[in-house]
Design a protein around this motif. Structure first.
Motif, short mmCIF file in Angstrom:
data_model
loop_
_atom_site.label_atom_id
_atom_site.label_comp_id
_atom_site.label_asym_id
_atom_site.label_seq_id
_atom_site.Cartn_x
_atom_site.Cartn_y
_atom_site.Cartn_z
N ASN A 51 0.81 -1.22 0.00
CA ASN A 51 0.00 0.00 0.00
C ASN A 51 0.84 1.28 0.00
N GLY A 52 2.16 1.13 -0.08
CA GLY A 52 3.03 2.28 -0.18
C GLY A 52 3.26 3.04 1.11
N LEU A 53 3.02 2.39 2.25
CA LEU A 53 3.21 3.04 3.55
C LEU A 53 4.57 2.74 4.16
N LEU A 54 5.12 1.58 3.82
CA LEU A 54 6.46 1.17 4.24
C LEU A 54 7.25 0.74 3.02
N GLU A 55 8.57 0.85 3.12
CA GLU A 55 9.46 0.30 2.11
C GLU A 55 10.39 -0.70 2.77
N ARG A 56 10.68 -1.76 2.06
CA ARG A 56 11.54 -2.83 2.57
C ARG A 56 12.95 -2.63 2.04
N HIS A 57 13.94 -2.64 2.95
CA HIS A 57 15.34 -2.45 2.57
C HIS A 57 16.18 -3.54 3.22
N PRO A 58 17.03 -4.24 2.42
CA PRO A 58 17.88 -5.27 3.02
C PRO A 58 18.95 -4.63 3.91
N TYR A 59 19.20 -5.25 5.05
CA TYR A 59 20.28 -4.77 5.91
C TYR A 59 21.29 -5.87 6.19
N GLN A 60 21.00 -7.12 5.75
CA GLN A 60 21.89 -8.25 5.99
C GLN A 60 21.73 -9.25 4.86
N ASP A 61 22.86 -9.84 4.45
CA ASP A 61 22.85 -10.93 3.47
C ASP A 61 23.10 -12.24 4.19
N ASN A 62 22.59 -13.33 3.59
CA ASN A 62 22.91 -14.69 4.02
C ASN A 62 22.66 -14.94 5.49
N PRO A 63 21.45 -15.05 5.97
CA PRO A 63 20.23 -14.90 5.19
C PRO A 63 19.89 -13.42 5.02
N THR A 64 19.16 -13.14 3.97
CA THR A 64 18.74 -11.76 3.73
C THR A 64 17.70 -11.37 4.77
N ARG A 65 17.96 -10.26 5.41
CA ARG A 65 17.02 -9.70 6.39
C ARG A 65 16.73 -8.27 5.96
N TYR A 66 15.50 -7.84 6.28
CA TYR A 66 15.04 -6.53 5.83
C TYR A 66 14.66 -5.65 7.01
N GLU A 67 14.78 -4.37 6.78
CA GLU A 67 14.18 -3.40 7.69
C GLU A 67 13.07 -2.70 6.92
N TYR A 68 12.15 -2.14 7.66
CA TYR A 68 10.97 -1.51 7.09
C TYR A 68 10.97 -0.04 7.49
N ARG A 69 11.00 0.81 6.47
CA ARG A 69 11.05 2.25 6.71
C ARG A 69 9.77 2.90 6.18
N LEU A 70 9.30 3.87 6.94
CA LEU A 70 8.12 4.62 6.52
C LEU A 70 8.40 5.40 5.25
N THR A 71 7.45 5.42 4.36
CA THR A 71 7.49 6.30 3.20
C THR A 71 6.88 7.64 3.62
N ARG A 72 6.90 8.61 2.75
CA ARG A 72 6.24 9.90 3.04
C ARG A 72 4.76 9.64 3.35
N ARG A 73 4.15 8.77 2.56
CA ARG A 73 2.74 8.43 2.76
C ARG A 73 2.52 7.84 4.16
N GLY A 74 3.43 6.99 4.60
CA GLY A 74 3.34 6.42 5.93
C GLY A 74 3.58 7.45 7.02
N ARG A 75 4.60 8.31 6.84
CA ARG A 75 4.88 9.35 7.84
C ARG A 75 3.73 10.33 7.95
N ASP A 76 2.99 10.52 6.87
CA ASP A 76 1.84 11.43 6.92
C ASP A 76 0.70 10.91 7.78
N LEU A 77 0.80 9.67 8.26
CA LEU A 77 -0.19 9.14 9.20
C LEU A 77 0.11 9.55 10.65
#
Length: 159
Positions: free
Chosen positions: A63-89
């Protein structure tokens, strides 16, 4: 009968609930506003099951409220950051917290909003950008537009 989607409704509140109305979703947004970004942080904060958290994070990303960004390889792990749309909540989440502190927790809460410059507790209110007046029953009222339902047109004055 339960609705599976409010997307066809003209109401902005209903359409917003389609995006963030499930309670875990708003709590994830709340925690992201508080600086949490990783799956285990969200899970520890809320006590949500891994399956539910995975589903909610995927929906919030879709829904465009969070974006997924890898922060670790092997295994790949992600962090979730608010988008502008999410911060506007933020005002929505804070309005719920203000109401909850007033009526549910008697002013208590683990996290509070503070002024960046002074460090003083903030006391947020909804203000009309055009007039600077607080939005409350004394200062504003609702009017029915052309797309309002007939029942609302009968209860609310026209614009």
């Amino acid at each position: 009968m339960r609705h599976s989607s409010f997307a066809a409704m003209e109401c902005p509140a209903a359409r917003t609930l389609d995006q963030v109305g499930e309670w875990w979703s708003l709590l994830i947004i709340r925690d992201a506003l508080h600086g949490l970004t990783r799956f285990d942080e969200f899970q520890q904060s809320m006590g949500i099951s891994t399956n539910s958290l995975s589903r909610r994070l995927k929906e919030l990303c879709d829904n465009g409220l969070l974006e997924r960004h890898p922060y670790q390889d092997n295994p790949t792990r992600y962090e979730y950051r608010l988008t502008r749309r999410g911060r506007d909540l933020q005002p929505v989440v804070e309005a719920l917290a203000v109401w909850g502190r007033k009526y549910m927790t008697r002013g208590k809460g683990a996290v509070r909003l503070v002024d960046t410059e002074t460090g003083d507790l903030a006391d947020p209110v909804l203000v009309d950008r055009n007039t600077g007046k607080e939005v409350n029953e004394a200062n504003v009222h609702y009017v029915a537009t052309k797309v309002a339902s007939e029942v609302k047109k009968g209860k609310l004055p026209p614009p």
